[in-house]
Design a protein around this motif. Structure first.
Motif, mmCIF file in Angstrom:
data_model
loop_
_atom_site.group_PDB
_atom_site.id
_atom_site.type_symbol
_atom_site.label_atom_id
_atom_site.label_comp_id
_atom_site.label_asym_id
_atom_site.label_seq_id
_atom_site.Cartn_x
_atom_site.Cartn_y
_atom_site.Cartn_z
ATOM 1 N N SER A 1 0.688 -1.439 -0.119
ATOM 2 C CA SER A 1 0.018 0.033 -0.052
ATOM 3 C C SER A 1 0.685 1.329 -0.109
ATOM 4 O O SER A 1 2.197 1.311 0.382
ATOM 5 N N VAL A 2 0.258 2.377 -0.360
ATOM 6 C CA VAL A 2 0.980 3.675 -0.459
ATOM 7 C C VAL A 2 0.715 4.166 0.919
ATOM 8 O O VAL A 2 -0.371 4.526 1.365
ATOM 9 N N LYS A 3 2.091 4.659 1.375
ATOM 10 C CA LYS A 3 1.962 5.289 2.939
ATOM 11 C C LYS A 3 1.816 6.765 2.685
ATOM 12 O O LYS A 3 2.012 7.369 1.571
ATOM 13 N N TYR A 4 0.933 7.263 3.554
ATOM 14 C CA TYR A 4 0.776 8.786 3.720
ATOM 15 C C TYR A 4 0.478 9.138 4.865
ATOM 16 O O TYR A 4 0.478 8.243 5.977
ATOM 17 N N PRO B 1 1.679 11.839 0.527
ATOM 18 C CA PRO B 1 2.489 10.601 0.364
ATOM 19 C C PRO B 1 3.795 10.506 0.915
ATOM 20 O O PRO B 1 4.389 11.710 1.231
ATOM 21 N N TYR C 1 7.218 8.763 0.729
ATOM 22 C CA TYR C 1 7.718 7.835 -0.074
ATOM 23 C C TYR C 1 8.904 7.167 0.746
ATOM 24 O O TYR C 1 9.692 7.589 1.364
ATOM 25 N N ARG D 1 -3.588 3.085 -10.666
ATOM 26 C CA ARG D 1 -4.050 4.361 -9.931
ATOM 27 C C ARG D 1 -5.602 3.699 -9.218
ATOM 28 O O ARG D 1 -5.671 3.808 -7.917
ATOM 29 N N ALA E 1 -4.928 1.183 -6.214
ATOM 30 C CA ALA E 1 -3.843 1.745 -5.038
ATOM 31 C C ALA E 1 -4.864 1.578 -3.945
ATOM 32 O O ALA E 1 -5.959 2.074 -3.553
ATOM 33 N N PHE F 1 -4.261 2.439 0.434
ATOM 34 C CA PHE F 1 -3.544 3.378 1.382
ATOM 35 C C PHE F 1 -3.495 3.114 2.668
ATOM 36 O O PHE F 1 -4.471 2.433 3.192
ATOM 37 N N LYS G 1 0.653 6.190 7.842
ATOM 38 C CA LYS G 1 1.966 5.972 8.250
ATOM 39 C C LYS G 1 2.283 6.527 9.747
ATOM 40 O O LYS G 1 3.014 5.925 10.504
#
Length: 148
Positions: free
Chosen positions: A2-5, A28, A30, A119, A122, A124, A127
């Protein structure tokens, strides 16, 4: 994966800014940068020599630049399309408009089907705690994503 935010407190620019002057927005986080050499290595694992991949990429970079400069849009296979985005300052009359009023163009990338699906797919995951604009040290509050 997952994309960390993280949540970042910023000034509210919406219609309700009088009632709620600050709001929390996702930013986000990275973990690192995948370098070109690493990508070449991963492509090489599929049996394509990295020097050939680099040669093709260098040539594509040259050709994309050439065709954009000629006012063309460029389709890069299923990867996506590239085009110039142009803006300028305004003139009241067409006789007043000068070419130097055109700003430096942006290069706009429109992803192909596979990247558009990426996209949509994705996921989320938050974090860390909220970062306020008043926090000091290079950790947050800025408008640019940060690499950790």
């Amino acid at each position: 994966m997952s994309v960390k935010y993280r949540l970042v407190e910023r000034n509210n620019m919406g219609k309700d800014k009088e009632e709620t002057p600050k709001k929390l927005y996702a930013q986000p986080v990275y973990s690192d940068l995948v370098g070109f050499e690493e990508l070449l290595g991963e492509i090489s694992e599929a049996g394509i020599p990295s020097n050939q991949v680099k040669g093709v990429m260098d040539r594509m970079n040259y050709l994309i630049k050439k065709h954009l400069a000629a006012g063309r849009r460029v389709q890069f296979g299923e990867f996506g399309n590239f085009r110039y985005g142009v803006g300028s300052t305004g003139a009241a009359e067409k006789e007043e408009f000068q070419t130097n009023m055109i700003k430096i163009p942006r290069i706009i990338f429109s992803p192909g089907a596979t990247l558009r699906k990426a996209r949509k797919d994705a996921n989320f995951e938050r974090k860390e705690e909220i970062v306020t604009k008043n926090d000091s040290g290079g950790n947050g509050g800025g408008d640019r994503p940060e690499i950790e």
